[in-house]
Motif scaffolding. Structure first.
Motif, PDB file in Angstrom:
ATOM      1  N   LYS A 135     124.872  34.966  42.349  1.00 46.11           N
ATOM      2  CA  LYS A 135     124.592  33.600  41.910  1.00 46.11           C
ATOM      3  C   LYS A 135     124.435  32.709  43.128  1.00 46.11           C
ATOM      4  N   TYR A 136     123.535  31.743  43.013  1.00 45.65           N
ATOM      5  CA  TYR A 136     123.360  30.781  44.100  1.00 45.65           C
ATOM      6  C   TYR A 136     123.030  29.425  43.500  1.00 45.65           C
ATOM      7  N   HIS A 137     123.163  28.358  44.305  1.00 41.68           N
ATOM      8  CA  HIS A 137     122.695  27.032  43.890  1.00 41.68           C
ATOM      9  C   HIS A 137     121.535  26.642  44.794  1.00 41.68           C
ATOM     10  N   LEU A 138     120.459  26.165  44.215  1.00 41.55           N
ATOM     11  CA  LEU A 138     119.309  25.711  44.987  1.00 41.55           C
ATOM     12  C   LEU A 138     119.576  24.280  45.469  1.00 41.55           C
ATOM     13  N   ALA A 139     119.527  24.095  46.795  1.00 50.03           N
ATOM     14  CA  ALA A 139     119.728  22.754  47.359  1.00 50.03           C
ATOM     15  C   ALA A 139     118.380  22.076  47.535  1.00 50.03           C
ATOM     16  N   LEU A 140     118.301  20.799  47.171  1.00 53.49           N
ATOM     17  CA  LEU A 140     117.059  20.032  47.323  1.00 53.49           C
ATOM     18  C   LEU A 140     117.265  18.900  48.317  1.00 53.49           C
ATOM     19  N   ASP A 141     116.309  18.744  49.230  1.00 53.38           N
ATOM     20  CA  ASP A 141     116.331  17.584  50.135  1.00 53.38           C
ATOM     21  C   ASP A 141     115.525  16.473  49.462  1.00 53.38           C
ATOM     22  N   THR A 142     116.243  15.469  48.973  1.00 55.06           N
ATOM     23  CA  THR A 142     115.552  14.363  48.303  1.00 55.06           C
ATOM     24  C   THR A 142     115.518  13.112  49.172  1.00 55.06           C
ATOM     25  N   GLY A 143     115.958  13.252  50.435  1.00 51.61           N
ATOM     26  CA  GLY A 143     115.862  12.081  51.303  1.00 51.61           C
ATOM     27  C   GLY A 143     116.891  11.988  52.411  1.00 51.61           C
ATOM     28  N   MET A 144     117.884  12.884  52.415  1.00 52.67           N
ATOM     29  CA  MET A 144     118.907  12.773  53.455  1.00 52.67           C
ATOM     30  C   MET A 144     118.495  13.511  54.739  1.00 52.67           C
ATOM     31  N   THR A 145     117.515  14.429  54.581  1.00 50.88           N
ATOM     32  CA  THR A 145     117.003  15.168  55.742  1.00 50.88           C
ATOM     33  C   THR A 145     118.123  15.932  56.453  1.00 50.88           C
ATOM     34  N   ARG A 146     118.908  16.651  55.653  1.00 48.99           N
ATOM     35  CA  ARG A 146     119.966  17.471  56.234  1.00 48.99           C
ATOM     36  C   ARG A 146     119.757  18.927  55.839  1.00 48.99           C
ATOM     37  N   ILE A 147     119.867  19.229  54.538  1.00 49.97           N
ATOM     38  CA  ILE A 147     119.638  20.594  54.065  1.00 49.97           C
ATOM     39  C   ILE A 147     118.766  20.530  52.812  1.00 49.97           C
ATOM     40  N   GLY A 148     118.291  21.702  52.388  1.00 52.78           N
ATOM     41  CA  GLY A 148     117.620  21.793  51.099  1.00 52.78           C
ATOM     42  C   GLY A 148     116.139  22.046  51.206  1.00 52.78           C
ATOM     43  N   VAL A 149     115.588  22.464  50.064  1.00 49.78           N
ATOM     44  CA  VAL A 149     114.149  22.667  49.936  1.00 49.78           C
ATOM     45  C   VAL A 149     113.501  21.294  49.846  1.00 49.78           C
ATOM     46  N   ARG A 150     112.414  21.102  50.557  1.00 42.62           N
ATOM     47  CA  ARG A 150     111.687  19.832  50.405  1.00 42.62           C
ATOM     48  C   ARG A 150     111.173  19.737  48.967  1.00 42.62           C
ATOM     49  N   ARG A 151     111.230  18.550  48.430  1.00 40.38           N
ATOM     50  CA  ARG A 151     111.020  18.432  46.984  1.00 40.38           C
ATOM     51  C   ARG A 151     109.642  18.914  46.550  1.00 40.38           C
ATOM     52  N   GLU A 152     108.641  18.783  47.439  1.00 42.37           N
ATOM     53  CA  GLU A 152     107.286  19.217  47.040  1.00 42.37           C
ATOM     54  C   GLU A 152     107.175  20.742  47.017  1.00 42.37           C
ATOM     55  N   ASP A 153     108.147  21.440  47.621  1.00 43.31           N
ATOM     56  CA  ASP A 153     108.076  22.907  47.683  1.00 43.31           C
ATOM     57  C   ASP A 153     108.940  23.597  46.633  1.00 43.31           C
ATOM     58  N   VAL A 154     109.631  22.815  45.809  1.00 46.43           N
ATOM     59  CA  VAL A 154     110.713  23.406  45.024  1.00 46.43           C
ATOM     60  C   VAL A 154     110.224  24.484  44.047  1.00 46.43           C
ATOM     61  N   VAL A 155     109.119  24.220  43.371  1.00 46.12           N
ATOM     62  CA  VAL A 155     108.644  25.206  42.394  1.00 46.12           C
ATOM     63  C   VAL A 155     108.132  26.456  43.110  1.00 46.12           C
ATOM     64  N   ASP A 156     107.427  26.275  44.233  1.00 46.98           N
ATOM     65  CA  ASP A 156     106.910  27.425  44.990  1.00 46.98           C
ATOM     66  C   ASP A 156     108.050  28.317  45.489  1.00 46.98           C
ATOM     67  N   VAL A 157     109.101  27.688  46.007  1.00 48.50           N
ATOM     68  CA  VAL A 157     110.229  28.478  46.528  1.00 48.50           C
ATOM     69  C   VAL A 157     110.862  29.277  45.398  1.00 48.50           C
ATOM     70  N   ARG A 158     111.086  28.626  44.283  1.00 42.82           N
ATOM     71  CA  ARG A 158     111.694  29.358  43.163  1.00 42.82           C
ATOM     72  C   ARG A 158     110.803  30.495  42.693  1.00 42.82           C
ATOM     73  N   ARG A 159     109.478  30.256  42.630  1.00 44.05           N
ATOM     74  CA  ARG A 159     108.576  31.328  42.166  1.00 44.05           C
ATOM     75  C   ARG A 159     108.583  32.506  43.136  1.00 44.05           C
ATOM     76  N   ALA A 160     108.795  32.203  44.434  1.00 45.39           N
ATOM     77  CA  ALA A 160     108.779  33.272  45.445  1.00 45.39           C
ATOM     78  C   ALA A 160     110.033  34.152  45.382  1.00 45.39           C
ATOM     79  N   ILE A 161     111.075  33.674  44.726  1.00 45.88           N
ATOM     80  CA  ILE A 161     112.318  34.473  44.716  1.00 45.88           C
ATOM     81  C   ILE A 161     112.748  34.892  43.309  1.00 45.88           C
ATOM     82  N   ASP A 162     112.165  34.248  42.296  1.00 43.66           N
ATOM     83  CA  ASP A 162     112.686  34.430  40.941  1.00 43.66           C
ATOM     84  C   ASP A 162     112.510  35.823  40.362  1.00 43.66           C
ATOM     85  N   PHE A 163     111.552  36.568  40.901  1.00 42.45           N
ATOM     86  CA  PHE A 163     111.302  37.919  40.371  1.00 42.45           C
ATOM     87  C   PHE A 163     112.505  38.824  40.615  1.00 42.45           C
TER      88      PHE A 163
END
Ligand SMILES: *Cc1c(COP(=O)(O)O)cnc(C)c1O
Length: 391
Positions: A135-163
């Motif tokens: 199990k994991y939690h997906l982190a999103l960078d919504t503006g703090m510029t510290r950690i997380g997937v950039r918000r415009e990439d979120v669906v692509d990243v999930r599709r690349a790993i979800d299989f």
């Protein structure tokens, strides 16, 4: 009210200094948060950095019994230490560790935050090889510029790993940079970006797991952002994250820092105190006492000649440079304007560096103010070396 000199005080045998942790105050703070959190919303206790210096294992047990079902730490080693102490509730790491940590995460069932495809696939491979689902939690960078997937990439990243059959997304979260500023425009921007990213994931048919973003100030000030779970840290330890939250919730400090006088003398007028002799005895009748707490214990050297301590319910001023393992303070019966005389200090007297004694109190906020930092850093630092005594 008279402060306590020594009777009835629990203190370690081998060194006259300790951090006192009031577990019933922790429990009351946890209940105060239960009142703030919407029904059906889960509560995650943030116990990183050894529960902000308060001791992660003892705090986790109390917090779990007070309704906190999940736990967050900063490092893989913090998670492993909890597992080895028998804590078997869900544990989340609040950032993505290096891929070399993957075998440990899988072995101990610790959930990482995920924001790179390579890390996620390494995790999935290791889990599948062990016959597990990580199990994991997906982190999103919504503006703090510290950690997380950039918000415009979120669906692509999930599709690349979800299989991957070795992976399960148990949560989707972000972290606010300005949750403590009511009505802040940047907060609203982060919130709307988070909502959009979550909607995009759902629109793409992807499972989000628990959706969460509120830290302590968010939980108190932005109840409409509590979603599926709140991540509460500093408030559990009885400290306010900002002035804005203080009117909304009443909290009790959990940590006090105390020591006992290991030596006391009446030096001669003009005698210097400590490295560099930065303070000199101004007149007759001044006592200088030594306490075994220093900057290696988290008492910042920058507080030298600036902080007070409490003895028998009265303030005395700290004098001379704070050393690595000890500091000195003065008891000056002539300085009655600010520092009322406490009567002669004696070997073994109780000294409060942070906390309450009688009518006087020195708060983490007072020390943080002197240091131009925040209460978070003050309590974390006192977790460095001092023995903890649970009361
Ligand atoms: C530290 C941290 C928290 C807890 O913050 P508090 O202000 O102490 O409540 C929550 N979420 C993340 C991602 C953190 O790093």
């Amino acid at each position: 009210m008279e402060g306590t000199r020594m009777s009835g005080v629990q203190c370690p045998d081998n060194r006259w200094s300790w951090v006192e942790i009031d577990l019933s105050a922790l429990r009351r703070n946890a209940r105060a948060f239960r009142e703030q959190i919407n029904r059906g919303t889960q509560m995650m206790a943030v116990i990183k950095s050894d529960a902000y210096g308060h001791g992660a294992v003892a705090c986790a047990k109390v917090l779990h019994s007070a309704g906190f079902s999940q736990f967050a730490v900063a490092t893989v080693d913090e998670g492993v230490a909890l597992r080895k102490a028998g804590i078997d509730w869900p544990i989340l790491i609040l950032s993505e560790p290096p891929a070399t940590a993957v075998p440990t995460l899988v072995e101990y069932d610790i959930m990482p935050s995920v924001y790179t495809v390579d890390f996620a696939l390494a995790l999935g491979e290791a889990a599948a090889a062990a016959g597990k689902v990580a199990k994991y939690h997906l982190a999103l960078d919504t503006g703090m510029t510290r950690i997380g997937v950039r918000r415009e990439d979120v669906v692509d990243v999930r599709r690349a790993i979800d299989f991957h059959r070795g992976l399960e997304c148990a949560g989707t979260f972000t972290h606010f940079a300005t949750a403590d500023e009511p009505g802040d425009w940047d907060f609203e921007l982060q919130r709307s970006r988070f909502d959009e990213a979550v909607a995009a994931l759902r629109g793409a048919g992807l499972e989000t797991g628990l959706v969460h973003c509120d830290n302590t100030p968010g939980t108190i000030l932005h109840k409409d952002c509590q979603y599926d779970m709140c991540r509460v840290g500093i408030g559990l330890y009885g400290l306010q994250p900002a002035e804005s939250t203080a009117p909304r919730i009443s909290l009790e400090p959990v940590m006090s820092v105390r020591g006992r006088v290991t030596r006391v003398v009446y030096p001669q007028v003009g005698d210097g105190v400590g490295y560099g002799l930065t303070w000199r005895v101004p007149r007759r009748g001044v006592q200088v006492a030594t306490v075994p707490i220093g900057y290696a214990d988290g008492l910042s050297r920058a507080l030298s000649n600036r902080m007070d301590v409490i003895v028998a319910g009265r303030r005395c001023r700290q004098v001379g440079r704070i050393c690595m393992d000890q500091f000195m303070f003065a008891n000056d019966v002539n300085e009655a304007k600010v520092y009322k005389p406490v009567g002669p200090i004696e070997y073994g007297d109780l000294v409060t560096v942070m906390g309450r004694d009688g009518d006087e109190e020195i708060t983490a906020d007072e020390l943080a103010g002197l240091l131009d930092t925040i209460n978070y850093e003050v309590v974390c630092d006192f977790g460095l070396r001092l023995q903890r005594v649970y009361v």
